[in-house]
Every structure is written in structure tokens, then in C-alpha cells.
Write a protein that holds these residues in place. Structure first.
Motif, PDB file in Angstrom:
ATOM      1  N   CYS A  10      -1.754   2.046 -16.525  1.00 31.50           N
ATOM      2  CA  CYS A  10      -1.891   2.794 -15.236  1.00 31.50           C
ATOM      3  C   CYS A  10      -0.809   3.839 -15.174  1.00 31.50           C
ATOM      4  O   CYS A  10       0.417   3.532 -15.597  1.00 31.50           O
TER       5      CYS A  10
ATOM      6  N   ASP B 118       0.900  -1.103   0.002  1.00 31.12           N
ATOM      7  CA  ASP B 118       0.120   0.040  -0.078  1.00 31.12           C
ATOM      8  C   ASP B 118       0.664   1.233  -0.006  1.00 31.12           C
ATOM      9  O   ASP B 118       1.970   1.271   0.558  1.00 31.12           O
ATOM     10  N   HIS B 119       0.305   2.363  -0.746  1.00 30.37           N
ATOM     11  CA  HIS B 119       1.060   3.628  -0.451  1.00 30.37           C
ATOM     12  C   HIS B 119       0.129   4.590  -0.391  1.00 30.37           C
ATOM     13  O   HIS B 119      -0.982   4.451  -1.212  1.00 30.37           O
TER      14      HIS B 119
ATOM     15  N   LEU C 218      -4.405   3.102  -8.047  1.00 24.39           N
ATOM     16  CA  LEU C 218      -4.791   1.690  -7.987  1.00 24.39           C
ATOM     17  C   LEU C 218      -4.560   1.139  -6.471  1.00 24.39           C
ATOM     18  O   LEU C 218      -3.834   1.522  -5.638  1.00 24.39           O
ATOM     19  N   THR C 219      -5.464   0.109  -6.129  1.00 22.88           N
ATOM     20  CA  THR C 219      -5.309  -0.422  -4.695  1.00 22.88           C
ATOM     21  C   THR C 219      -4.216  -1.514  -5.043  1.00 22.88           C
ATOM     22  O   THR C 219      -4.034  -1.927  -6.219  1.00 22.88           O
ATOM     23  N   PRO C 220      -3.562  -2.063  -3.824  1.00 22.81           N
ATOM     24  CA  PRO C 220      -2.517  -3.101  -3.879  1.00 22.81           C
ATOM     25  C   PRO C 220      -3.221  -4.197  -4.582  1.00 22.81           C
ATOM     26  O   PRO C 220      -2.563  -4.983  -5.273  1.00 22.81           O
ATOM     27  N   ASP C 221      -4.635  -4.601  -4.354  1.00 25.28           N
ATOM     28  CA  ASP C 221      -5.217  -5.966  -4.830  1.00 25.28           C
ATOM     29  C   ASP C 221      -5.240  -5.550  -6.429  1.00 25.28           C
ATOM     30  O   ASP C 221      -5.279  -6.613  -7.061  1.00 25.28           O
ATOM     31  N   GLN C 222      -5.772  -4.544  -6.739  1.00 23.43           N
ATOM     32  CA  GLN C 222      -5.797  -4.028  -8.244  1.00 23.43           C
ATOM     33  C   GLN C 222      -4.381  -4.305  -8.938  1.00 23.43           C
ATOM     34  O   GLN C 222      -4.510  -5.033  -9.821  1.00 23.43           O
TER      35      GLN C 222
ATOM     36  N   GLY D  61      -1.542   5.335  -4.146  1.00 17.49           N
ATOM     37  CA  GLY D  61      -1.977   3.996  -4.819  1.00 17.49           C
ATOM     38  C   GLY D  61      -1.193   2.849  -4.193  1.00 17.49           C
ATOM     39  O   GLY D  61      -1.681   2.405  -3.034  1.00 17.49           O
ATOM     40  N   ALA D  62      -0.692   2.125  -4.996  1.00 23.74           N
ATOM     41  CA  ALA D  62      -0.132   0.837  -4.709  1.00 23.74           C
ATOM     42  C   ALA D  62       1.379   0.862  -5.165  1.00 23.74           C
ATOM     43  O   ALA D  62       1.697   1.517  -6.226  1.00 23.74           O
TER      44      ALA D  62
END
Length: 98
Positions: A64, A9-10, A84-88, A13-14
Motif C-alpha cells: 500500500c 483511523d486517519h 486502507l481502513t484500520p481493519d485492513q 486511510g489508517a
């Protein structure tokens, strides 16, 4: 979903950790290197050319906006996938051809 060791995570975003091999014959994503995504770029590691090539490659592959967060002078870099999320991000990395 199982968290990816490559992605964190950031606030923007990710973040993904990348291991870069500059001066390669081809520019490509070739799999993993420990806990990092392994990337080869044809650009030389001078005047930021390899860094720009890595960002451009990942922007196209992951679809992205990416930015270099750490490691400008190192083979081990951290890039942020903005928005973006980490999962994405992990899902998009899993879909990359290896």
C-alpha cells in the motif's frame, strides 16, 4: 475483529505507529515495541534517509502507498496507509512474518 493498538483511523486511510532503529545491519520489520511496530533500517538517520527507508519497507511489506505523517526527526513515527481502513491495515500487519 479486535482493534489493534498499533493502528488508528486517519482521514486519508489508517495510521500505524512505528519505532525505528536506524543504522542496523539489515532492513526488516522485527515485531512490536510497546504500542508500535518495530522496524530496523540500514540507512543512517541523516538527510531523511532512514525515513525514506522506513516508508519504502512498509510500502513493500503492506502493499500500500505509505506516507510519513509525524515524527520525521524521532525514532517514533506515525505513517499513514493511504486508502486502507484500520481493519485492513491491522490484518496486513498480522500477516507480516516476525
Amino acid at each position: 475483529m479486535q482493534p489493534s493498538p498499533l493502528v488508528r483511523d486517519h482521514p486519508d486511510g489508517a495510521m500505524v505507529t512505528v519505532w525505528v532503529v536506524p543504522g542496523a545491519k539489515r532492513t526488516e520489520i522485527v515485531g512490536t515495541h510497546g504500542d508500535a511496530l518495530r522496524v530496523r533500517v540500514a540507512a543512517a538517520p541523516e538527510r531523511g534517509r532512514a525515513n525514506k527507508a522506513v516508508v519504502a519497507l512498509l510500502e513493500e511489506a503492506i502493499d500500500c502507498r505509505m506516507r510519513l505523517a509525524a515524527g520525521a526527526g524521532s525514532r517514533r513515527k506515525r505513517l499513514v496507509a493511504v486508502g486502507l481502513t484500520p481493519d485492513q491495515l491491522a490484518a496486513r500487519i498480522r500477516q507480516l512474518p516476525n
